[in-house]
Motif scaffolding. Structure first.
Motif, PDB file in Angstrom:
ATOM      1  N   ALA A 254       0.826  -1.211   0.000  1.00 47.58           N
ATOM      2  CA  ALA A 254       0.000   0.000   0.000  1.00 47.58           C
ATOM      3  C   ALA A 254       0.857   1.256   0.000  1.00 47.58           C
ATOM      4  CB  ALA A 254      -0.920   0.001   1.215  1.00 47.58           C
ATOM      5  N   THR A 255       2.148   1.102   0.099  1.00 44.59           N
ATOM      6  CA  THR A 255       3.130   2.192   0.210  1.00 44.59           C
ATOM      7  C   THR A 255       2.712   3.196   1.281  1.00 44.59           C
ATOM      8  OG1 THR A 255       2.178   3.489  -1.627  1.00 44.59           O
ATOM      9  CG2 THR A 255       3.983   1.954  -2.175  1.00 44.59           C
ATOM     10  N   GLY A 256       2.200   2.652   2.383  1.00 43.17           N
ATOM     11  CA  GLY A 256       1.798   3.487   3.512  1.00 43.17           C
ATOM     12  C   GLY A 256       2.913   3.662   4.521  1.00 43.17           C
ATOM     13  N   GLY A 257       3.763   2.644   4.638  1.00 41.92           N
ATOM     14  CA  GLY A 257       4.950   2.745   5.464  1.00 41.92           C
ATOM     15  C   GLY A 257       4.747   2.649   6.953  1.00 41.92           C
ATOM     16  N   PHE A 258       3.560   2.320   7.394  1.00 45.18           N
ATOM     17  CA  PHE A 258       3.349   2.188   8.831  1.00 45.18           C
ATOM     18  C   PHE A 258       4.054   0.943   9.333  1.00 45.18           C
ATOM     19  CE2 PHE A 258      -0.409   4.471   7.282  1.00 45.18           C
ATOM     20  CZ  PHE A 258      -0.231   5.648   7.991  1.00 45.18           C
ATOM     21  N   SER A 259       4.642   1.048  10.509  1.00 48.12           N
ATOM     22  CA  SER A 259       5.388  -0.063  11.082  1.00 48.12           C
ATOM     23  C   SER A 259       4.857  -0.365  12.480  1.00 48.12           C
ATOM     24  CB  SER A 259       6.878   0.289  11.163  1.00 48.12           C
ATOM     25  OG  SER A 259       7.606  -0.773  11.737  1.00 48.12           O
TER      26      SER A 259
ATOM     27  N   LEU B 117      10.751   8.140  -2.584  1.00 50.78           N
ATOM     28  CA  LEU B 117      10.123   8.426  -3.877  1.00 50.78           C
ATOM     29  C   LEU B 117       8.684   7.912  -3.919  1.00 50.78           C
ATOM     30  CD1 LEU B 117      10.309   9.447  -6.829  1.00 50.78           C
ATOM     31  CD2 LEU B 117      11.116   7.176  -7.437  1.00 50.78           C
ATOM     32  N   SER B 118       8.447   6.742  -3.381  1.00 49.32           N
ATOM     33  CA  SER B 118       7.106   6.152  -3.408  1.00 49.32           C
ATOM     34  C   SER B 118       6.182   6.775  -2.371  1.00 49.32           C
ATOM     35  CB  SER B 118       7.202   4.650  -3.164  1.00 49.32           C
ATOM     36  OG  SER B 118       7.649   4.417  -1.833  1.00 49.32           O
ATOM     37  N   GLY B 119       6.754   7.479  -1.424  1.00 52.04           N
ATOM     38  CA  GLY B 119       5.957   8.041  -0.340  1.00 52.04           C
ATOM     39  C   GLY B 119       5.740   7.070   0.795  1.00 52.04           C
ATOM     40  N   THR B 120       6.399   5.925   0.744  1.00 55.97           N
ATOM     41  CA  THR B 120       6.207   4.911   1.779  1.00 55.97           C
ATOM     42  C   THR B 120       6.696   5.409   3.126  1.00 55.97           C
ATOM     43  OG1 THR B 120       6.450   3.179   0.123  1.00 55.97           O
ATOM     44  CG2 THR B 120       6.663   2.513   2.416  1.00 55.97           C
ATOM     45  N   GLY B 121       7.898   5.918   3.173  1.00 55.39           N
ATOM     46  CA  GLY B 121       8.396   6.506   4.406  1.00 55.39           C
ATOM     47  C   GLY B 121       9.030   5.543   5.386  1.00 55.39           C
ATOM     48  N   TYR B 122       9.282   4.298   4.978  1.00 52.28           N
ATOM     49  CA  TYR B 122      10.059   3.406   5.841  1.00 52.28           C
ATOM     50  C   TYR B 122      11.458   4.003   6.010  1.00 52.28           C
ATOM     51  CZ  TYR B 122       6.943  -0.711   5.436  1.00 52.28           C
ATOM     52  OH  TYR B 122       5.911  -1.595   5.510  1.00 52.28           O
ATOM     53  N   VAL B 123      12.046   3.789   7.148  1.00 50.45           N
ATOM     54  CA  VAL B 123      13.406   4.275   7.377  1.00 50.45           C
ATOM     55  C   VAL B 123      14.264   3.200   8.021  1.00 50.45           C
ATOM     56  CG1 VAL B 123      12.778   6.709   7.540  1.00 50.45           C
ATOM     57  CG2 VAL B 123      12.786   5.320   9.592  1.00 50.45           C
TER      58      VAL B 123
ATOM     59  N   GLY C 142       6.545  10.913  -6.417  1.00 52.25           N
ATOM     60  CA  GLY C 142       5.736   9.725  -6.167  1.00 52.25           C
ATOM     61  C   GLY C 142       5.959   8.640  -7.198  1.00 52.25           C
ATOM     62  N   GLY C 143       5.056   7.667  -7.208  1.00 47.60           N
ATOM     63  CA  GLY C 143       5.149   6.535  -8.121  1.00 47.60           C
ATOM     64  C   GLY C 143       4.354   6.786  -9.392  1.00 47.60           C
ATOM     65  N   CYS C 144       3.858   5.732  -9.975  1.00 52.32           N
ATOM     66  CA  CYS C 144       3.095   5.813 -11.218  1.00 52.32           C
ATOM     67  C   CYS C 144       1.618   6.058 -10.926  1.00 52.32           C
ATOM     68  CB  CYS C 144       3.225   4.512 -12.000  1.00 52.32           C
ATOM     69  SG  CYS C 144       4.910   4.114 -12.503  1.00 52.32           S
ATOM     70  N   ALA C 145       0.935   6.703 -11.875  1.00 45.99           N
ATOM     71  CA  ALA C 145      -0.517   6.860 -11.777  1.00 45.99           C
ATOM     72  C   ALA C 145      -1.134   5.460 -11.856  1.00 45.99           C
ATOM     73  CB  ALA C 145      -1.033   7.742 -12.898  1.00 45.99           C
ATOM     74  N   GLY C 146      -2.123   5.223 -11.037  1.00 47.84           N
ATOM     75  CA  GLY C 146      -2.757   3.902 -11.016  1.00 47.84           C
ATOM     76  C   GLY C 146      -2.074   2.943 -10.064  1.00 47.84           C
ATOM     77  N   SER C 147      -1.171   3.471  -9.235  1.00 43.64           N
ATOM     78  CA  SER C 147      -0.490   2.651  -8.237  1.00 43.64           C
ATOM     79  C   SER C 147      -0.938   3.099  -6.849  1.00 43.64           C
ATOM     80  CB  SER C 147       1.028   2.789  -8.364  1.00 43.64           C
ATOM     81  OG  SER C 147       1.436   4.077  -7.908  1.00 43.64           O
ATOM     82  N   THR C 148      -0.392   2.458  -5.842  1.00 42.33           N
ATOM     83  CA  THR C 148      -0.716   2.860  -4.469  1.00 42.33           C
ATOM     84  C   THR C 148       0.184   3.993  -3.973  1.00 42.33           C
ATOM     85  OG1 THR C 148       0.774   1.197  -3.531  1.00 42.33           O
ATOM     86  CG2 THR C 148      -1.531   0.544  -3.881  1.00 42.33           C
ATOM     87  N   ALA C 149       1.205   4.340  -4.737  1.00 44.27           N
ATOM     88  CA  ALA C 149       2.156   5.371  -4.301  1.00 44.27           C
ATOM     89  C   ALA C 149       1.508   6.758  -4.314  1.00 44.27           C
ATOM     90  CB  ALA C 149       3.377   5.366  -5.204  1.00 44.27           C
ATOM     91  N   CYS C 150       2.047   7.616  -3.473  1.00 42.47           N
ATOM     92  CA  CYS C 150       1.500   8.969  -3.400  1.00 42.47           C
ATOM     93  C   CYS C 150       2.310   9.905  -4.295  1.00 42.47           C
ATOM     94  CB  CYS C 150       1.532   9.450  -1.955  1.00 42.47           C
ATOM     95  SG  CYS C 150       3.200   9.720  -1.333  1.00 42.47           S
ATOM     96  N   GLY C 151       2.023  11.175  -4.212  1.00 45.08           N
ATOM     97  CA  GLY C 151       2.768  12.178  -4.953  1.00 45.08           C
ATOM     98  C   GLY C 151       2.057  12.601  -6.226  1.00 45.08           C
ATOM     99  N   ILE C 152       2.706  13.454  -6.966  1.00 49.89           N
ATOM    100  CA  ILE C 152       2.142  14.000  -8.208  1.00 49.89           C
ATOM    101  C   ILE C 152       2.034  12.904  -9.263  1.00 49.89           C
ATOM    102  CG2 ILE C 152       2.540  15.656 -10.068  1.00 49.89           C
ATOM    103  CD1 ILE C 152       3.985  17.412  -7.943  1.00 49.89           C
ATOM    104  N   LYS C 153       2.882  11.945  -9.239  1.00 55.19           N
ATOM    105  CA  LYS C 153       2.948  10.776 -10.117  1.00 55.19           C
ATOM    106  C   LYS C 153       3.858  11.029 -11.312  1.00 55.19           C
ATOM    107  CE  LYS C 153      -0.318   8.643  -7.771  1.00 55.19           C
ATOM    108  NZ  LYS C 153      -0.084   7.629  -6.844  1.00 55.19           N
ATOM    109  N   ILE C 154       4.505   9.987 -11.740  1.00 57.13           N
ATOM    110  CA  ILE C 154       5.439  10.022 -12.863  1.00 57.13           C
ATOM    111  C   ILE C 154       4.735  10.511 -14.134  1.00 57.13           C
ATOM    112  CG2 ILE C 154       6.900   8.590 -14.372  1.00 57.13           C
ATOM    113  CD1 ILE C 154       8.095   8.762 -11.628  1.00 57.13           C
ATOM    114  N   PHE C 155       3.527  10.051 -14.361  1.00 56.82           N
ATOM    115  CA  PHE C 155       2.795  10.332 -15.601  1.00 56.82           C
ATOM    116  C   PHE C 155       2.538  11.826 -15.786  1.00 56.82           C
ATOM    117  CE2 PHE C 155      -0.902   9.406 -18.517  1.00 56.82           C
ATOM    118  CZ  PHE C 155      -0.124   8.809 -19.472  1.00 56.82           C
ATOM    119  N   ARG C 156       2.374  12.538 -14.683  1.00 56.24           N
ATOM    120  CA  ARG C 156       2.057  13.958 -14.791  1.00 56.24           C
ATOM    121  C   ARG C 156       3.328  14.755 -14.895  1.00 56.24           C
ATOM    122  NH1 ARG C 156      -1.671  12.243 -10.531  1.00 56.24           N
ATOM    123  NH2 ARG C 156      -3.570  11.741 -11.645  1.00 56.24           N
TER     124      ARG C 156
END
Length: 172
Positions: free
Chosen positions: A34-39, A130-136, A158-172
């Motif tokens: 889910a690229t949420g990064g919660f631990s 990059l994915s917005g996951t935030g694991y460290v 962020g990642g690609c449009a249509g993925s679980t990643a956040c951000g503006i997205k590669i496609f844009r």
């Protein structure tokens, strides 16, 4: 849903094989795909102090950052979709260049780790940010100002449009 479920189960299985408890592997697999990064731990993935877990996390974060429609197209017979899709190629190129930049920065500004460790640390942190996951695994705020500014820019992409990643997205 089946693609998401299969990726989550595979991720959890690999986490468990490489040393996480069943609870941790299930919990982390859900937030990796889910690229949420919660631990379940304050130290995030760094709690495990296991390079194999970091590699598994990186792989599945990238898989979660790919458009899920690509998996469907692959299942329908387009075996070249992962090499043809402009977004995926853009993501991989951006990851490669960003990892190289961060590796070179660590190479010249850090004496703490071996060469292979610097590659692993750079790769994991770039993929996670990059994915917005935030694991460290490391406190990259101690690396200096450049990584903070560089990661800030990566985080917006962020990642690609249509993925679980956040951000503006590669496609844009």
């Amino acid at each position: 849903i089946s693609t998401y479920l299969v990726l989550t189960l595979l991720c959890g299985l690999f986490y468990w094989i490489f040393g996480m408890s069943i609870f941790d592997s299930v919990s982390h697999s859900m937030t990796t795909i889910a690229t949420g990064g919660f631990s379940t731990h304050n130290d995030s993935i760094g709690f495990f102090k296991n390079s194999n877990i970091e590699i598994i996390a990186s792989i599945f974060i990238v898989l979660g950052s790919i458009p899920f429609i690509s998996y469907l197209k692959f299942a329908q017979g387009n075996k070249k979709i992962f090499f043809q899709d402009v977004q995926i190629r853009g993501l991989i190129n951006l990851l490669f260049v960003s990892v190289l930049i961060m590796f070179l920065y660590l190479l010249f500004n850090s004496d703490d780790n071996l060469l292979i460790e610097k590659i692993r640390i750079a790769s994991f942190n770039v993929v996670s940010i990059l994915s917005g996951t935030g694991y460290v695994t490391n406190d990259f705020s101690l690396w200096g100002k450049f990584p903070l500014i560089f990661f800030l820019f990566l985080m917006f992409i962020g990642g690609c449009a249509g993925s679980t990643a956040c951000g503006i997205k590669i496609f844009r």
